[in-house]
Write a protein that holds these residues in place. Structure first.
Motif, PDB file in Angstrom:
ATOM      1  N   LEU A  34      -5.946   9.303  -3.431  1.00 34.20           N
ATOM      2  CA  LEU A  34      -5.202   8.511  -4.400  1.00 34.20           C
ATOM      3  C   LEU A  34      -3.721   8.355  -4.031  1.00 34.20           C
ATOM      4  N   LYS A  35      -3.070   9.563  -3.315  1.00 37.99           N
ATOM      5  CA  LYS A  35      -1.779   9.161  -2.964  1.00 37.99           C
ATOM      6  C   LYS A  35      -1.727   8.457  -1.872  1.00 37.99           C
ATOM      7  N   ALA A  36      -2.594   8.431  -1.033  1.00 39.60           N
ATOM      8  CA  ALA A  36      -2.488   7.555   0.364  1.00 39.60           C
ATOM      9  C   ALA A  36      -2.901   6.162  -0.120  1.00 39.60           C
ATOM     10  N   ILE A  37      -3.343   5.561  -1.255  1.00 38.88           N
ATOM     11  CA  ILE A  37      -3.510   4.102  -1.368  1.00 38.88           C
ATOM     12  C   ILE A  37      -2.294   3.626  -2.033  1.00 38.88           C
ATOM     13  N   ASN A  38      -2.070   2.257  -1.487  1.00 39.06           N
ATOM     14  CA  ASN A  38      -0.782   1.960  -2.026  1.00 39.06           C
ATOM     15  C   ASN A  38      -1.303   0.787  -3.316  1.00 39.06           C
ATOM     16  N   TRP A  39      -0.783   1.242  -4.494  1.00 44.89           N
ATOM     17  CA  TRP A  39      -1.292   0.690  -5.575  1.00 44.89           C
ATOM     18  C   TRP A  39      -0.590  -0.462  -5.909  1.00 44.89           C
ATOM     19  N   LYS A  40       0.442  -0.973  -5.358  1.00 44.10           N
ATOM     20  CA  LYS A  40       1.187  -2.249  -5.790  1.00 44.10           C
ATOM     21  C   LYS A  40       0.901  -3.241  -4.958  1.00 44.10           C
ATOM     22  N   GLU A  41      -0.076  -3.293  -3.633  1.00 45.98           N
ATOM     23  CA  GLU A  41      -0.453  -4.246  -3.073  1.00 45.98           C
ATOM     24  C   GLU A  41      -2.113  -4.448  -3.176  1.00 45.98           C
ATOM     25  N   VAL A  42      -2.947  -5.354  -2.931  1.00 41.86           N
ATOM     26  CA  VAL A  42      -4.160  -5.501  -2.872  1.00 41.86           C
ATOM     27  C   VAL A  42      -4.737  -5.615  -1.360  1.00 41.86           C
ATOM     28  N   ASP A  43      -5.978  -5.513  -1.158  1.00 36.84           N
ATOM     29  CA  ASP A  43      -6.395  -5.613   0.297  1.00 36.84           C
ATOM     30  C   ASP A  43      -6.805  -7.163   0.482  1.00 36.84           C
ATOM     31  N   GLU A  44      -7.182  -7.564  -0.615  1.00 37.60           N
ATOM     32  CA  GLU A  44      -7.631  -9.269  -0.409  1.00 37.60           C
ATOM     33  C   GLU A  44      -6.878  -9.721  -1.664  1.00 37.60           C
TER      34      GLU A  44
END
Length: 158
Positions: A34-44
């Protein structure tokens, strides 16, 4: 042959250290991910079917924004918005794309917008900004997510 047994026993005893390693718990692994995921950007980014044909991520994003702006401008050109408010040439529209592919449009007015009737403009926009082509929602880790962005829309093109 005895030398091979000693070598095999030596390898067996020294390899036991590999079995004693501490395995992290499920919660620790989850927190790390969860800490490794960038929650401010989407993948697509969200996209229209026409834009899905493009291979590059930034080209698909640009295609979506250009097509959406063009569609909004076309829907507002047939209205009396530019006649009612000639000083209003650009409206910022907050676009929300939901995970179920629905879209919501909200005009964003400046704080000092007493020069025009915001309720009337809002009702005109809600009446005109319907029947858009199917949009594919944004994806994060393969899951459809809600996205919001503000899109400047030029009303008068001279």
């Amino acid at each position: 042959m005895k030398h091979y047994y000693f070598l095999l026993l030596f390898i067996l005893f020294t390899s036991c250290q590999y079995f004693e390693k501490q395995v992290p718990s499920e919660k620790e692994l989850l927190q790390k991910e969860l800490k490794a995921i960038n929650w401010k950007e989407v993948d697509e980014y969200p996209s229209f079917v026409d834009c899905d044909k493009l291979d590059d991520k930034t080209e698909r994003q640009q295609c979506f924004f250009n097509l959406l702006t063009q569609l909004i401008q076309e829907k507002l050109q047939v209205d009396t918005l530019s006649v009612l408010y000639p000083e209003l040439d650009t409206i910022e529209v907050k676009v929300t794309v939901f995970p179920n592919s629905k879209m919501k449009f909200e005009p964003q007015f400046p704080k000092d917008s007493v020069a025009y009737d915001t309720i009337k403009i809002d009702s005109i926009l809600h009446a005109r900004l319907v029947d858009f082509p199917k949009v594919n929602p944004a994806l994060k880790q393969g899951i459809p997510v809600k996205t919001q962005f503000i899109l400047p829309v030029i009303i008068k093109i001279e």
